[in-house]
Design a protein around this motif. Structure first.
Motif, PDB file in Angstrom:
ATOM      1  N   ASN A   1       0.823  -1.215   0.000  1.00 56.56           N
ATOM      2  CA  ASN A   1       0.000   0.000   0.000  1.00 56.56           C
ATOM      3  C   ASN A   1       0.857   1.265   0.000  1.00 56.56           C
ATOM      4  N   ASN A   2       2.174   1.084  -0.063  1.00 57.29           N
ATOM      5  CA  ASN A   2       3.071   2.233  -0.152  1.00 57.29           C
ATOM      6  C   ASN A   2       2.940   3.156   1.071  1.00 57.29           C
ATOM      7  N   CYS A   3       2.613   2.554   2.223  1.00 65.21           N
ATOM      8  CA  CYS A   3       2.459   3.337   3.457  1.00 65.21           C
ATOM      9  C   CYS A   3       3.764   3.225   4.244  1.00 65.21           C
ATOM     10  N   GLY A   4       4.619   4.218   4.072  1.00 66.81           N
ATOM     11  CA  GLY A   4       5.970   4.165   4.646  1.00 66.81           C
ATOM     12  C   GLY A   4       5.978   4.052   6.155  1.00 66.81           C
TER      13      GLY A   4
ATOM     14  N   ASN B   1      -3.455   1.625   6.831  1.00 69.62           N
ATOM     15  CA  ASN B   1      -2.661   2.341   5.823  1.00 69.62           C
ATOM     16  C   ASN B   1      -3.443   3.516   5.240  1.00 69.62           C
ATOM     17  N   ARG B   2      -4.734   3.276   4.952  1.00 71.57           N
ATOM     18  CA  ARG B   2      -5.569   4.356   4.395  1.00 71.57           C
ATOM     19  C   ARG B   2      -5.809   5.461   5.409  1.00 71.57           C
ATOM     20  N   TYR B   3      -5.944   5.058   6.655  1.00 73.83           N
ATOM     21  CA  TYR B   3      -6.176   6.029   7.728  1.00 73.83           C
ATOM     22  C   TYR B   3      -4.944   6.935   7.896  1.00 73.83           C
TER      23      TYR B   3
ATOM     24  N   ASP C   1      -2.382   7.477   5.765  1.00 69.62           N
ATOM     25  CA  ASP C   1      -2.044   8.295   4.595  1.00 69.62           C
ATOM     26  C   ASP C   1      -3.185   9.226   4.184  1.00 69.62           C
ATOM     27  N   GLY C   2      -4.430   8.794   4.414  1.00 69.61           N
ATOM     28  CA  GLY C   2      -5.583   9.622   4.035  1.00 69.61           C
ATOM     29  C   GLY C   2      -5.616  10.929   4.809  1.00 69.61           C
TER      30      GLY C   2
END
Lengths: 188, 165
Positions: free
Chosen positions: B40-43, B129-131, B133-134
């Motif tokens: 997910n590309n979440c560093g 991850n969405r949380y 980065d979002g």
């Protein structure tokens, strides 16, 4: 047939939450807080975000269940279809349009959310907490949809199941029924 | 913390899935979390959970980077390879997971709970991850910061930080 042994009378997420109650407990609690807890977004608006994500992820069970919840809460049988077709032209507030836009970006990836999309929501009157909750509801349904379809859960035999479930989500919320779900077994 | 009402349950989800009872080792669960976060590309999530996995793996810490590179050429068990394949499918969409993927995992020795926990960890990190980065949360650049974070995640687990007044 689901990929793991869940009870036959509990399709979609309902069987998974009973399969492993220890992991279900905090997921249920988070959902209850986000979709039913204190918020300046109405319960119907929050359910609409859940529906749009589930529909976008093509998760048939979650999409039908939360559509039923929106209809039960709003008494409006058109709004979900309108929003699914195009939230920009649907009969929702300008603020909701900007929040639904953010949700659809989150569905693709957290990285898709742009500063402009946040600025637009703020300009339409959205608060920080409304933006936060929109992102977290969208992210939570990306969890649910993957859980439900990733384990290959079954759809209900009878579509009337969704109406009953939608009413349960409105009247009882997301916490586990104290008596469990054995009463849903069909008498054969 | 911005919203402890929801934050406390997010910590509970991580604690239950990554530290609670499971047939999967804590190191295996952290590797699944890091693997999905990387896709997910979440560093932030990738670096912190990879650091926790390395800390748990000890002498075998290089497995973490081998998996991020390519699970199939790594030295993890065939069961882990099959579970990581399922996790990668879940990262894209639940609908990607096929009966064949499940059969392969079972042939490699995975049981119902291994499969359940893998899918739910992968789904949960699709949320986390969405949380992260979002909302464009702060991501430390310094690798040493993550090492310390990983040690803390292993020693203390996942619990809501005490609120400062």
């Amino acid at each position: 047939m689901a990929y793991i042994p869940v009870e036959e009378h509990l399709p979609g997420i309902t069987g998974l939450l009973e399969f492993r109650k220890d992991t279900a407990a905090p997921i249920r609690a988070l959902t209850q807080e986000l979709l039913r807890g204190p918020s300046t977004l109405t319960e119907a608006e929050r359910e609409l975000i859940a529906t749009v994500i589930s529909s976008g992820n093509e998760c048939n069970f979650c999409s039908a269940a939360h559509t039923a919840a929106v209809e039960a809460l709003s008494g409006d049988s058109m709004i979900v279809e309108q929003v699914k077709r195009d939230y920009r032209t649907a009969a929702v507030s300008d603020k909701m349009k900007t929040l639904l836009h953010i949700a659809t970006l989150v569905r693709v990836s957290g990285k898709s959310v742009t500063p402009e999309s946040i600025d637009d929501a703020k300009a339409a009157g959205a608060t920080d907490i409304e933006i936060h909750d929109t992102v977290l509801i969208a992210a939570l349904f990306c969890l649910y949809n993957r859980y439900v379809d990733g384990l290959g859960t079954a759809l209900p035999d009878d579509v009337s199941y969704y109406k009953t479930l939608g009413e349960r989500l409105v009247n009882h919320g997301y916490t586990r029924l104290p008596q469990g779900y054995d009463h849903l077994k069909k008498n054969k | 913390m911005f919203r402890p009402e929801t934050g406390k349950y997010l910590y509970e989800i991580a604690q239950t899935l990554l530290r609670g009872p499971s047939p999967l080792k804590e190191s295996e669960r952290e590797m699944i979390a890091a693997y999905v976060s990387n896709k997910n590309n979440c560093g932030f999530c990738m670096n912190s959970h990879a650091a926790a996995a390395r800390c748990l793996l000890g002498d075998e810490e290089s497995l973490m980077d081998d998996i991020l590179n390519d699970p199939d050429s790594s030295a993890v068990s065939n069961k882990m390879k099959a579970l990581l394949n399922i996790a990668a499918k879940v990262q894209v969409s639940g609908r990607e997971v096929s009966q064949e993927d499940i059969d392969n995992a079972r042939e490699a020795g995975a049981n119902d709970l291994d499969i359940h926990d893998t899918v739910l960890i992968a789904a949960s990190f699709s949320m986390f991850n969405r949380y992260v980065d979002g909302l464009n949360s702060l991501t430390p650049e310094n690798k040493d910061d993550y090492k310390e974070m990983g040690i803390r995640m292993v020693e203390k687990g996942y619990s809501l930080p005490k609120q400062k007044k």
